[in-house]
Write a protein that holds these residues in place. Sequence first.
Motif, short mmCIF file in Angstrom:
data_model
loop_
_atom_site.label_atom_id
_atom_site.label_comp_id
_atom_site.label_asym_id
_atom_site.label_seq_id
_atom_site.Cartn_x
_atom_site.Cartn_y
_atom_site.Cartn_z
N PHE A 228 0.84 -1.19 0.00
CA PHE A 228 0.00 0.00 0.00
C PHE A 228 0.89 1.25 0.00
O PHE A 228 1.76 1.41 0.84
N GLY A 233 -2.89 3.89 -7.44
CA GLY A 233 -4.07 4.17 -6.63
C GLY A 233 -5.16 3.14 -6.80
O GLY A 233 -5.83 2.77 -5.82
N TRP A 234 -5.37 2.65 -8.03
CA TRP A 234 -6.43 1.67 -8.24
C TRP A 234 -6.15 0.38 -7.47
O TRP A 234 -7.06 -0.27 -6.96
N TRP A 235 -4.85 0.02 -7.39
CA TRP A 235 -4.50 -1.19 -6.66
C TRP A 235 -4.72 -0.98 -5.16
O TRP A 235 -5.22 -1.88 -4.47
N GLY A 236 -4.36 0.20 -4.66
CA GLY A 236 -4.60 0.49 -3.25
C GLY A 236 -6.07 0.45 -2.90
O GLY A 236 -6.46 -0.07 -1.84
N ALA A 237 -6.92 0.98 -3.79
CA ALA A 237 -8.36 0.94 -3.55
C ALA A 237 -8.87 -0.50 -3.53
O ALA A 237 -9.71 -0.87 -2.70
N ALA A 238 -8.34 -1.33 -4.44
CA ALA A 238 -8.75 -2.74 -4.47
C ALA A 238 -8.30 -3.46 -3.20
O ALA A 238 -9.03 -4.29 -2.65
N VAL A 240 -7.82 -2.11 -0.20
CA VAL A 240 -8.67 -1.66 0.91
C VAL A 240 -10.04 -2.34 0.84
O VAL A 240 -10.59 -2.79 1.86
N ALA A 241 -10.60 -2.41 -0.36
CA ALA A 241 -11.90 -3.06 -0.53
C ALA A 241 -11.83 -4.53 -0.13
O ALA A 241 -12.74 -5.05 0.54
#
Length: 271
Positions: A228, A233-238, A240-241
């Motif tokens: 993280f 950013g898209w990987w970080g959002a995934a 967290v989800a």
Amino acid sequence: MAYESSPAAGPPARAVDLRLAGHWLAQHGLTGARPTPLLAARLAVRRRVRLVAQLTPAVLIVASALAARPVFDGPQARRPLPLLALTTLVIGLLLAQALLDRWVRRVDRRAGAALPRRVAHPIRLGRRAVLGRPYTVFVVAAFAGAMALPGSALAIPDPTVRQLAVVVLIGQLGATAIFTMQLRHLLRRPVVAEDEDSLTADVIMRVEDARDLTTPNVQSSLPMVLMFGAAPGWWGAAAVAYLVLSLTASVVLRFKTASSATVARRAMSLR
């Protein structure tokens, strides 16, 4: 010369185990059963093994973080030695888990040998009976997500992210192997019981042990700890989800599915 036990020392270990076994029976609705040395010994070894096994996720996460540290020191520091060390540690954790399982089997074998007679469940308790469909679906989804996160990071052109993804994959594969070994031991463990009450307790212990294995400790936290902030950013959002969904699903399963005692009684009704 007579010796008196100090009040601060507490009751003997066997008395403590018997008292805890009585509380365990009451907690699971087996109020008519009495705490026997057989049940006390089996519960005691499982408490100790569970305590030791709780160190495994922490050791794996810390070791993965140490293996990932050279990635941030530049291309010159990226050598295969940390990855080899992490792989060796995973193998060591597998061996340690095998020794813990052997300890449980030895205590069960010793307790079973002391019984005047033994009873067994006529129907083999497989994964579906012990773990159940909701927990099975959750485990498959959790491990699939745990592999998909670092797998998707391998497609990112950043070499730092790819190297971190390799470290996470090794850690996740190690966690998967340890889980598989524990579940295999749980399903193949022989029944140790002398009557219907102890047979019900045996099934309850299996269900509880199986459900404890499904807690997504390493799977949900390892990607967040190592990648993280370094990944896009898209990987970080995934990530967290995935963390939120896996923990939420784990909590919901604990509260919405039937208790281990209920599952055991259903299994006993098939006799």
